[in-house]
Design a protein around this motif. Structure first.
Motif, short mmCIF file in Angstrom:
data_model
loop_
_atom_site.label_atom_id
_atom_site.label_comp_id
_atom_site.label_asym_id
_atom_site.label_seq_id
_atom_site.Cartn_x
_atom_site.Cartn_y
_atom_site.Cartn_z
N ASP A 6 -0.02 1.70 3.56
CA ASP A 6 -0.18 1.16 2.13
C ASP A 6 -0.94 1.84 1.02
O ASP A 6 -1.71 2.44 1.48
N ASP A 7 -0.55 1.22 -0.01
CA ASP A 7 -1.49 1.93 -1.23
C ASP A 7 -1.62 3.33 -1.13
O ASP A 7 -2.57 3.70 -1.58
N ASP B 267 1.41 3.84 -3.96
CA ASP B 267 0.72 2.74 -4.87
C ASP B 267 1.44 2.51 -6.22
O ASP B 267 2.01 3.54 -6.71
N GLU C 65 6.11 1.23 -4.78
CA GLU C 65 6.08 -0.07 -5.22
C GLU C 65 6.02 -0.14 -6.64
O GLU C 65 5.98 0.82 -7.38
CA CA Z 1 0.61 -1.67 -1.72
#
Ligand code: CA
Ligand code: C2E
Ligand code: CA
Length: 642
Positions: A540-541, A563, A597
């Motif tokens: 993630d990110d 991200d 995202e």
């Molecule tokens: Ca994220």
């Protein structure tokens, strides 16, 4: 006349001398609590001493022998009862009840002791406490019961205080206090039955040893690695100052970059720096209290400073912190954030003080950062405190909700999976962002329970609805690094999955980059055992963490999530665009699919299409939705492409 056994008294005095030696040779704290401890040691030593003189003087032929024996017995009574009274006050203070009492009430507890002491001092007049005769020596009188009665009163008082102290006293401390009382009473009874054994003070000494080794052991409040007072010591001193309404100034500073320095230059070097800082404060403020509060945070407390001195000390410390420090043969400048406050004028509650220190500690730190009463927002910290309570309550009552945000395939514009995002709504504070409450849950040690709640909710959701018939492959669940460092994580998650009888491949776990985790064996074991079951992982990110490429070597990733800040930054910023492009290329070269995202516009979709990104997540398609709404949306979209 009894043939008294003095050995126990001698042993008792010897134990007390050792305890005194330990007390004075180490770091000490000037608090009511430690003064009571010291008082108990000294009075018990004196009691042992007078117990010996009671016996030995009787056997001598001194001219003033009778007077001396009387003084000795009277002193014995008074010091012996003083030890019990000091223990009662020790309990009164540590239980936190003293703080709520008026000064009059505090002193009222001394009345029984005063009566007993007066009884002892007036014995030459009434001769009802003890009498002495030529042949058989000492005889107890009827007023001895005043002493036993008083001692019993203080014992019962102590037991009650310990019982009502709640969380103020830890279970171990409480138990050792009960043991203290039990041993003391036991030895008093034995001595009552066998007066010649003179066991009472020895019983007290054994109790004091327990008290020392469990409650007053310096390691409780001294950081033995650097020989400086620690956070517990700080709590004790503050508790003391707030109980007695003592004026004090607090100077707190956090040195930034210590963990980076430790990595780059080694622990020895950083230790040397910490020792240099401590040595400076020991040298410059020998009569004040200096604490190593956390690894990189230090606190100086000075009692009763005038406003002028407070200002001068603050300037002096800020100058020192921004000056050049010599560590071994190196000269270096430190980055620090600094806070100063005078209490109780500016802060009079322990919670606010903690918040103030947290504010100093959480500052990212520029050279000149100073926080004082004028910029410390108590309202903000009151909200923080309320938030902490709300999060704890929500953890207890499963008061969270899980929302789902669709993730869309670039290929056919259909929902392919969804991210589970936890939500907290509160009547008083309204919607609380997970960015605010997740760190709170982590700091409270509640994140594991919260994580399990989310995991269970998602499993139930998958069980109750046939997501695959809507084309949804799996649900993504965020895992905190703290969860991944729990040795029983994979076992617990496996149990939950099997209790809902769901296929592990319908879960994808999102993990974030963290500097230390990758080298931690528990972290790696959790990932490999879950992966062996069929659970998949997403990073993630991506782009905002430590960009540690080793993640790609070691972890079984099948998705990276770029991200939103990278996407948002890419418009009009060539470098951010280059990062975005390379991230997609890198993922593809590694055979990993990409989710971006924060998709909000058509232009962004066009751009990501060109770059070859497979999946999109963002408000353009949908915000995170409650279960029912998500199902409605997914149902609609499984028949009609967006
Ligand atoms: Ca994220
Ligand atoms: P995250 O894992 O990066 O989650 C994505 C966040 O981006 C979500 O915020 C989502 O609502 C937001 N987002 C997605 N698309 C857009 C967009 O187009 N515009 C904007 N402005 N935001 C968008 P949310 O739900 O507030 O969550 C914030 C963070 O809280 C998450 O970031 C995650 O780190 C954490 N979090 C949320 N739920 C959980 C959970 O169950 N467990 C753990 N450990 N962390 C969670
Ligand atoms: Ca996430």
């Amino acid at each position: 006349m009894y043939d008294y056994v003095l050995y126990f008294d001698l042993a008792s005095a010897a134990i007390m001398v050792v305890l005194l030696g330990i007390y004075f040779s180490g770091k000490r704290m000037d608090t009511f609590r430690s003064r009571m401890y010291l008082f108990m040691v000294v009075t018990n030593m004196l009691t042992s001493f007078f117990d010996c003189t009671n016996v030995t003087l009787t056997k001598t032929e001194l001219i003033n022998r009778d007077i001396l024996v009387r003084i000795s017995h009277t002193s014995y009574f008074i010091f012996h009862l003083s030890t019990v009274v000091a223990f009662y006050y020790f309990c009164l203070f540590t239980s936190g009840i003293m703080r709520k009492q008026s000064i009059l009430m505090r002193h009222a507890s001394l009345i029984p002791f005063g009566i007993a002491a007066l009884t002892a001092l007036l014995n030459p007049v009434h001769n009802m406490l003890f009498t002495l005769d030529e042949y058989s020596g000492y005889h107890r009188g009827v007023l001895i019961w005043v002493f036993y009665g008083c001692a019993l009163l203080y014992f019962i008082g102590s037991v009650v205080l310990l019982a009502v102290s709640g969380k103020k006293i830890s279970a171990v401390h409480r138990i050792s206090c009960y043991v203290f009382l039990t041993i003391s009473v036991l030895f008093i009874v034995i001595q009552y039955l066998f007066p010649y054994l003179l066991l009472e003070t020895f019983g007290c000494s054994l109790s004091m040893l327990i008290c020392y080794s469990v409650i007053e052991h310096p390691e409780e409040y001294v950081d033995s690695e650097y020989n400086v007072l620690n956070e517990k010591g700080f709590e004790r001193l503050i508790d003391n100052h707030f109980t007695f309404n003592t004026d004090f100034s607090l100077f707190c500073f956090k040195l930034h970059g210590l963990s980076g320095m430790k990595k780059a230059l080694g622990k020895e070097y950083t230790d040397e720096l910490i020792r240099t800082v401590i040595a400076y404060f020991d040298r410059e403020f020998p009569n004040d209290s200096f604490f190593h509060y956390s690894y990189s945070t230090f606190i100086l407390i000075i009692k009763k400073q005038s406003e002028d001195d407070f200002r001068k000390t603050s300037v002096r410390l800020r100058e020192k912190l921004s000056s050049i420090w010599t560590i071994g043969s190196n000269h270096m400048k430190l980055r620090a954030s600094f806070g100063c406050i005078s209490c109780p004028q500016e802060i009079s509650q322990y919670d606010h003080l903690r918040d103030f220190i947290a504010e100093v500690m959480n500052h990212k730190g520029s050279d000149s950062m100073t926080i004082d009463a004028s910029c410390f927002d108590k309202g903000k910290t009151d909200r923080m405190r309320r938030l902490r309570e709300i999060v704890s309550e929500a953890i207890e009552n499963d008061g969270f909700e899980v929302y789902y945000q669709p993730i869309i395939s670039m290929k056919d514009n259909r929902i392919k999976f969804a991210e589970a995002l936890v939500r907290l709504k509160n009547e008083e504070l309204g919607y609380i962002s997970p960015e605010e409450f997740i760190p709170i849950a982590e700091s409270q040690g509640n994140i594991v329970r919260l994580g399990e709640f989310v995991f269970r909710s998602v499993c139930r959701f998958i069980r109750e609805h046939s997501l695959s018939s809507m084309g949804i492959r799996f649900i993504e669940i965020n895992l905190s690094t703290v969860q991944l460092l729990q040795s029983d994580l994979s076992e617990n998650l496996t149990k939950i999955m099997s209790s809902y009888d769901i296929n592990p491949s319908s879960i994808n776990l999102e993990i974030t980059e963290s500097a230390e985790a990758i080298f931690n064996s528990t972290f790696m074991e959790n990932i490999s055992s879950l992966s062996a079951l069929g659970v998949t992982f997403a990073l993630d990110d991506y782009g905002t963490g430590y960009a540690n490429m080793e993640y790609f070597f070691h972890l079984p990733l099948n998705i990276i999530k770029i991200d939103k800040k990278i996407l948002w930054g890419s418009s009009g910023n060539k470098r951010a665009m280059a990062v975005l492009e390379c991230a997609v290329v890198l993922a593809h070269r590694l055979g990993i699919e990409v989710v971006t995202e924060g998709v909000r516009t058509k232009e962004q979709i066009e751009l990501l299409k060109e770059l070859g990104c497979e999946y999109l997540q963002g408000f353009y398609y949908s915000e995170p939705l409650p279960e029912e709404e998500f199902l409605r949306k997914a149902g609609e979209l499984s028949s009609v492409a967006i």
